[in-house]
Scaffold this motif. Structure first.
Motif, PDB file in Angstrom:
ATOM      1  N   GLU A 125       0.805  -1.225   0.000  1.00  0.00           N
ATOM      2  CA  GLU A 125       0.000   0.000   0.000  1.00  0.00           C
ATOM      3  C   GLU A 125       0.836   1.271   0.000  1.00  0.00           C
ATOM      4  OE1 GLU A 125      -2.806  -0.664   3.097  1.00  0.00           O
ATOM      5  OE2 GLU A 125      -4.229  -1.539   1.697  1.00  0.00           O
ATOM      6  N   PRO A 139       2.221   3.419 -13.297  1.00  0.00           N
ATOM      7  CA  PRO A 139       2.873   2.109 -13.359  1.00  0.00           C
ATOM      8  C   PRO A 139       3.187   1.680 -14.797  1.00  0.00           C
ATOM      9  CG  PRO A 139       1.013   2.037 -11.887  1.00  0.00           C
ATOM     10  CD  PRO A 139       1.003   3.387 -12.515  1.00  0.00           C
ATOM     11  N   TYR A 161      -2.418   8.835 -10.165  1.00  0.00           N
ATOM     12  CA  TYR A 161      -1.030   8.734  -9.729  1.00  0.00           C
ATOM     13  C   TYR A 161      -0.369  10.115  -9.677  1.00  0.00           C
ATOM     14  CZ  TYR A 161      -2.093   3.946 -10.834  1.00  0.00           C
ATOM     15  OH  TYR A 161      -2.685   2.730 -10.872  1.00  0.00           O
ATOM     16  N   LYS A 209      -2.079  -3.424 -18.918  1.00  0.00           N
ATOM     17  CA  LYS A 209      -3.082  -3.320 -17.866  1.00  0.00           C
ATOM     18  C   LYS A 209      -3.930  -2.082 -18.150  1.00  0.00           C
ATOM     19  CE  LYS A 209      -3.247  -2.902 -12.831  1.00  0.00           C
ATOM     20  NZ  LYS A 209      -2.485  -2.556 -11.633  1.00  0.00           N
ATOM     21  N   TRP A 260       2.149  -8.935 -15.248  1.00  0.00           N
ATOM     22  CA  TRP A 260       1.921  -7.934 -16.287  1.00  0.00           C
ATOM     23  C   TRP A 260       3.007  -7.919 -17.369  1.00  0.00           C
ATOM     24  CZ3 TRP A 260      -2.836  -6.838 -15.643  1.00  0.00           C
ATOM     25  CH2 TRP A 260      -3.362  -6.667 -14.371  1.00  0.00           C
ATOM     26  N   GLU A 291       2.650   3.601  -4.739  1.00  0.00           N
ATOM     27  CA  GLU A 291       1.536   4.336  -5.321  1.00  0.00           C
ATOM     28  C   GLU A 291       0.684   3.468  -6.250  1.00  0.00           C
ATOM     29  OE1 GLU A 291       1.116   8.784  -7.171  1.00  0.00           O
ATOM     30  OE2 GLU A 291       2.585   7.429  -8.013  1.00  0.00           O
ATOM     31  N   ALA A 292       1.354   2.530  -6.900  1.00  0.00           N
ATOM     32  CA  ALA A 292       0.666   1.729  -7.914  1.00  0.00           C
ATOM     33  C   ALA A 292      -0.224   0.656  -7.302  1.00  0.00           C
ATOM     34  CB  ALA A 292       1.681   1.088  -8.842  1.00  0.00           C
ATOM     35  N   HIS A 293      -0.051   0.355  -6.022  1.00  0.00           N
ATOM     36  CA  HIS A 293      -0.821  -0.693  -5.345  1.00  0.00           C
ATOM     37  C   HIS A 293      -0.730  -2.028  -6.074  1.00  0.00           C
ATOM     38  CE1 HIS A 293      -2.867   1.519  -2.148  1.00  0.00           C
ATOM     39  NE2 HIS A 293      -2.871   2.536  -2.988  1.00  0.00           N
ATOM     40  N   GLU A 294       0.426  -2.331  -6.629  1.00  0.00           N
ATOM     41  CA  GLU A 294       0.563  -3.596  -7.373  1.00  0.00           C
ATOM     42  C   GLU A 294       0.540  -4.768  -6.393  1.00  0.00           C
ATOM     43  OE1 GLU A 294       0.534  -4.013 -10.521  1.00  0.00           O
ATOM     44  OE2 GLU A 294       1.430  -2.303 -11.569  1.00  0.00           O
ATOM     45  N   SER A 295      -0.144  -5.837  -6.767  1.00  0.00           N
ATOM     46  CA  SER A 295      -0.227  -7.002  -5.892  1.00  0.00           C
ATOM     47  C   SER A 295       0.757  -8.065  -6.337  1.00  0.00           C
ATOM     48  CB  SER A 295      -1.614  -7.603  -5.939  1.00  0.00           C
ATOM     49  OG  SER A 295      -2.569  -6.627  -5.757  1.00  0.00           O
TER      50      SER A 295
END
Lengths: 118, 800
Positions: A92, B297, B292, B305, B454, A95-99
């Motif tokens: 978290e 990203p 953002y 994505k 991704w 910033e991208a909140h990538e999982s």
């Protein structure tokens, strides 16, 4: 970092599978589970009902098995196994909140309750 | 010993014996089916009784049908129609003859045929027929009427004349006649054309000649005719949008969302395509559009994505929407609610200036949404990929289509490929399962891990290019089959065959973009005139049920996700929705006779009415919060001080000593504040929002001009109770379980949608609160309008 635990894919595909399989969760009330499983026998032609519970719900599942075995006099088969689940870790702070997904194995018990009483 | 005889010389028991004998049934041991008079030869036995068995079965069938006296009574519920007893047109075609026969036998007989029209009415009908014929001919000549035909107010005769002129001009010298400049040449005989506005808003689609008059103000979606027969429609945002099916479907839709698929046409969402050749500028615009702050990203920039979240213009959140960037084609696709579209378009025009082009694709890109865990599994049955599709993509598509739970698939997963015309196949078909099929959960988990990295290429560049480029979309319509042409082709094939001749398979290439926009929702974007063919095939898939706006709302509600516009009070449309709702509810309430108006309800006592009982009164809440701060007294003090005479300071402002003073001052503010939005979305990076709890208010002017930051929440009752729309949310500090005159002091927000949640088995709601001092999973109290009981509920903040 947040951990999101995903449940395994437990979709019951066929109709006969749906009417003869009972999945126990931790939040399943014990007595109502026993009643519902008992009712399953009246609704299906199959003489076996499968009851499954994984992780924390294993104890409850075995309890259900015991009730059918000892008190109600059904013949119950006990089986064990493990199932693969996915854990999702979300960063978290990023910033991208990538999982990030990770696999994990979880044990389960399976009861096969047969209609013919002992 | 001889039997005894009576006076008549007869055995006295003979009669009795006969009676006894009649009761015993003689067994036919001499039947030929008995072998050795002991064993029964079943085949022989059955054969000798075939006639009896058959006639018995037949009689059973006859009695079953005889009980359903009329044919429409045996139809399933979904096919039953009003007036089917005397109007054969309300009965499925295959049963019409039978129905007519039944009507002949009935008391009233067949209704007399209506007499045909005469005089002026007949003339009007004939001219109209002529016009439609001409329109059809023009279509066959692969053209559409010119803009003049639609824009100018012609009468019927003038219209016919105009069409005749256009037809002759096309026929003369193969379209080089005098008026051909305005004539649109199409590449198909179905009337499909690409309607894109380049750096301007596109004109509304003209529609079929037969129906164009009805589409002046409200555009029809591609599936309008299909929907208007089966749905309640609503006129919103300049479109006619399906609202809800005419059939009851509340529980069905819940079941579909949990284990099947709900199909919704969403072509009313407006899309635009930004084309910027300079890649750095493109990235810059992308960053400014999305939430953002530092960097978008890489997966989104690469186009692996999609982004479905807040869309920002000059740092201000204008609404949620879909953004898909394709660096390779230098384009960004943006898809938003139609009410914010025009302002977004003009703002973007300013931002981009001459650096790029904006294509308005509102009427050239259509879409359908698939809600539910089997979404991809269901749609895969009608999508037929070309053989030249990238192998990795085909593999992932096949695996995705075999997962029965696509909820775990990462949000933003995007695929793009070309499909063949779906109408070429009669029935939905399952994708073939590869021979090396392992344990089903194994491949699903691996697939999800692979997708979440991704880096797999699930995008076909040519498809994306064709989808986002006007000329590409135009080409997809080339020689598009009409429904008639397809059925002709089918009539030439064998009955058993599921598809027409292979030679026609490559007739059309339809580019698609499939993307996952939320946990349970997939969007499929395609050229506008391909929505209907795909739709017609999709509704044939067994697992799919169709829905409208209300079903989207239901799905969102059951997941505890805010629904646009009602759950977004800080957006313009949410605010207007709430205000209108308040007005309508008040009018309805006031129109009731006095004895039915609930005057005793705590909200409706005139003297205590600080907040309006007819909607989520954010103005009222703001007044209360600011006046509490203005009083510089603790909540406890305000509560316990008994109401007394008013006291004023040197400037003749009322001094706030008790809760009653707040009521009296707030009442004077009420009228002056209508029509102004006072809520804004809570932003933790905003200094004034973060310190709202400690804000000091020293003048009444600040109270009037103040704004409150709110955050969206979903709430769920802890034990029994009810939550309805507009329910009030109080903090736990309220303590009392029933409404008190001072209750409003602890008010923090409202539930904008509340009802029984079938997925959770209890009442839940979605709303907004002032978040200061409240954290995730905290307990709050909820009270419905017009009642005094407070229920305990658990609250969760909606994550961005």
């Amino acid at each position: 970092m947040t951990l999101i635990k995903h449940s395994p894919n437990t979709t019951l595909k066929t109709n006969s599978e749906q009417s003869t399989t009972f999945l126990v969760k931790l939040s399943t009330p014990f007595v109502s589970a026993v009643k519902r499983i008992d009712k399953m026998f009246t609704r299906t032609r199959s003489d076996t009902v499968v009851v499954k519970g994984m992780g924390k719900a294993m104890e409850k599942t075995l309890g259900i098995g015991g009730t059918f075995d000892d008190k109600l006099g059904y013949s119950v088969g006990y089986y064990t196994g493990s199932v693969e689940v996915l854990d999702e870790v979300v960063d978290e702070e990023d910033e991208a909140h990538e999982s990030v997904y990770k696999k994990r194995m979880v044990s389960y018990v399976e009861l096969r309750i047969r209609k013919d009483r002992k | 010993m001889a039997a005894p005889k009576n006076a008549n010389g007869k055995n006295p028991n003979a009669k009795k014996a006969r009676l006894y004998n009649s009761r015993t049934i003689k067994t036919q041991v001499n039947d030929s089916s008995f072998v050795d008079k002991e064993r029964l030869n079943i085949p022989d036995f059955l054969q000798s009784r075939t006639f009896e068995i058959k006639s018995f079965e037949l009689s059973q069938l006859k009695t079953k049908n005889a009980s359903a006296t009329r044919v429409f009574q045996s139809l399933p519920r979904v096919l039953r129609r009003r007036a089917a007893s005397h109007n054969v047109k309300r009965i499925p075609k295959r049963l019409r003859n039978r129905s007519l026969k039944e009507m002949k036998n009935s008391l009233n007989g067949v209704p007399p045929k209506t007499e045909h029209l005469r005089g002026r009415q007949l003339y009007r009908l004939n001219t109209r027929k002529k016009l439609l014929k001409l329109g059809g001919r023009l279509k066959l000549l692969r053209s559409l009427p010119t803009d003049d035909f639609y824009n100018q107010k012609f009468n019927m005769r003038e219209k016919i004349k105009k069409l005749n002129e256009e037809i002759t001009s096309i026929q003369e010298q193969g379209g080089n006649g005098k008026n051909t400049e305005n004539v649109k040449k199409l590449n198909n005989a179905c009337g499909s054309y690409d309607n894109t506005g380049i750096n301007e808003i596109a004109p509304k689609p003209r529609g079929n000649i037969k129906f164009h008059k009805r589409q002046h103000k409200f555009t029809w979606l591609p599936t309008h005719i299909w929907h208007s027969k089966r749905f309640h429609m609503t006129k919103q945002y300049g479109y006619q949008i399906p609202l809800t099916p005419t059939q009851k479907c509340f529980r069905l839709m819940n079941r579909q969302k949990r284990s099947g698929t709900i199909l919704v046409e969403t072509s009313y969402l407006n899309s635009l395509v930004l084309e910027i050749k300079d890649q750095e500028k493109l990235k810059e615009v992308l960053l400014s559009l999305t939430k953002y702050v530092k960097k978008v990203p890489q997966s989104i920039v690469n186009g692996n994505k999609s982004y479905h979240d807040w869309i920002e213009i000059k740092g201000k959140k204008i609404g949620k929407g879909l953004v898909y960037a394709s660096l390779e084609t230098c384009k960004i696709l943006i898809r938003v609610q139609p009410c914010i579209y025009k302002s977004l378009f003009t703002e973007l025009q300013e931002i981009i200036g001459r650096d790029g082009t904006i294509y308005d694709c509102s009427y050239s890109l259509g879409s359908v949404d698939l809600i539910g865990p089997t979404a991809i599994n269901s749609i895969s049955k009608v999508l037929h990929l070309f053989k030249d599709t990238n192998k990795e993509l085909v593999q992932s598509w096949s695996e995705l289509s075999r997962t029965n739970d696509s909820n775990v698939v990462p949000i933003g997963t995007t695929l793009s490929f070309d499909i063949m015309d779906p109408r070429i196949w009669k029935r939905p078909v399952n994708l073939p399962t590869p021979a090396s099929e392992g344990n089903s959960s194994d491949f699903t988990n691996d697939l999800i891990i692979r997708l979440s990295q991704w880096n797999s290429s699930l995008i076909t560049k040519s498809s994306i290019f064709n989808l986002l480029e006007p000329s590409g979309r135009h080409d997809t319509y080339k020689d598009q089959f009409s429904t008639k042409a397809i059925s002709q082709k089918f009539s030439q094939t064998k009955d058993s065959s599921n598809s027409i001749d292979q030679a026609y398979h490559e007739n059309s290439r339809i580019p698609l973009l499939i993307t996952k926009v939320s946990k349970y929702n997939w969007t499929v974007i395609m050229p506008w005139y391909w929505v209907l063919p795909l739709w017609i095939k999709l509704i044939g898939v067994r697992n799919i049920k169709t829905g409208g706006l209300k079903q989207i709302q239901q799905a969102n509600f059951e997941e505890g996700v805010p629904n646009f516009p009602q759950d977004y009070p800080f957006l313009k449309d949410g605010w207007i929705f709430n205000e209108l709702l308040g007005k309508i509810t008040k009018e309805k309430h006031d129109a009731k006779p006095l004895n039915l108006q609930n005057k005793a309800a705590p909200d409706l006592r005139e003297d205590e009415m600080v907040i309006s009982p007819f909607n989520c009164d954010w103005n009222g809440l703001k007044n209360i919060v600011y006046l509490t701060k203005y009083s510089k007294k603790s909540e406890e003090e305000l509560k316990t001080t008994a109401p007394n005479f008013a006291t004023f300071d040197e400037n003749l402002n009322r001094i706030v000593k008790s809760y009653d003073d707040i009521v009296q001052i707030a009442k004077t503010f009420k009228a002056s504040l209508e029509g102004v939005s006072v809520v804004e979305l809570f932003d933790k990076n905003n200094q004034s929002h973060a310190t709202f709890n400690t804000l000091e208010v020293s003048t009444l002017k600040e109270v009037v001009q103040g704004r409150i930051p709110v955050a969206q929440v979903s709430i769920e009752l802890v034990s029994g109770g009810k939550i309805k729309d507009g329910a009030r949310i109080y903090t736990k500090d309220h303590k009392e379980e029933v409404y008190q005159p001072w209750s409003f002091i602890h008010l923090v927000g409202y539930v904008s949608s509340g009802a029984f949640n079938l997925s959770k088995g209890k009442d839940s709601g979605v709303g907004a609160i002032i978040p200061s001092g409240i954290s995730d999973n905290d307990e709050v109290l909820v009270r419905n309008i017009g009642t005094s009981k407070m229920y305990t509920a658990k609250l969760r903040f909606v994550k961005d």
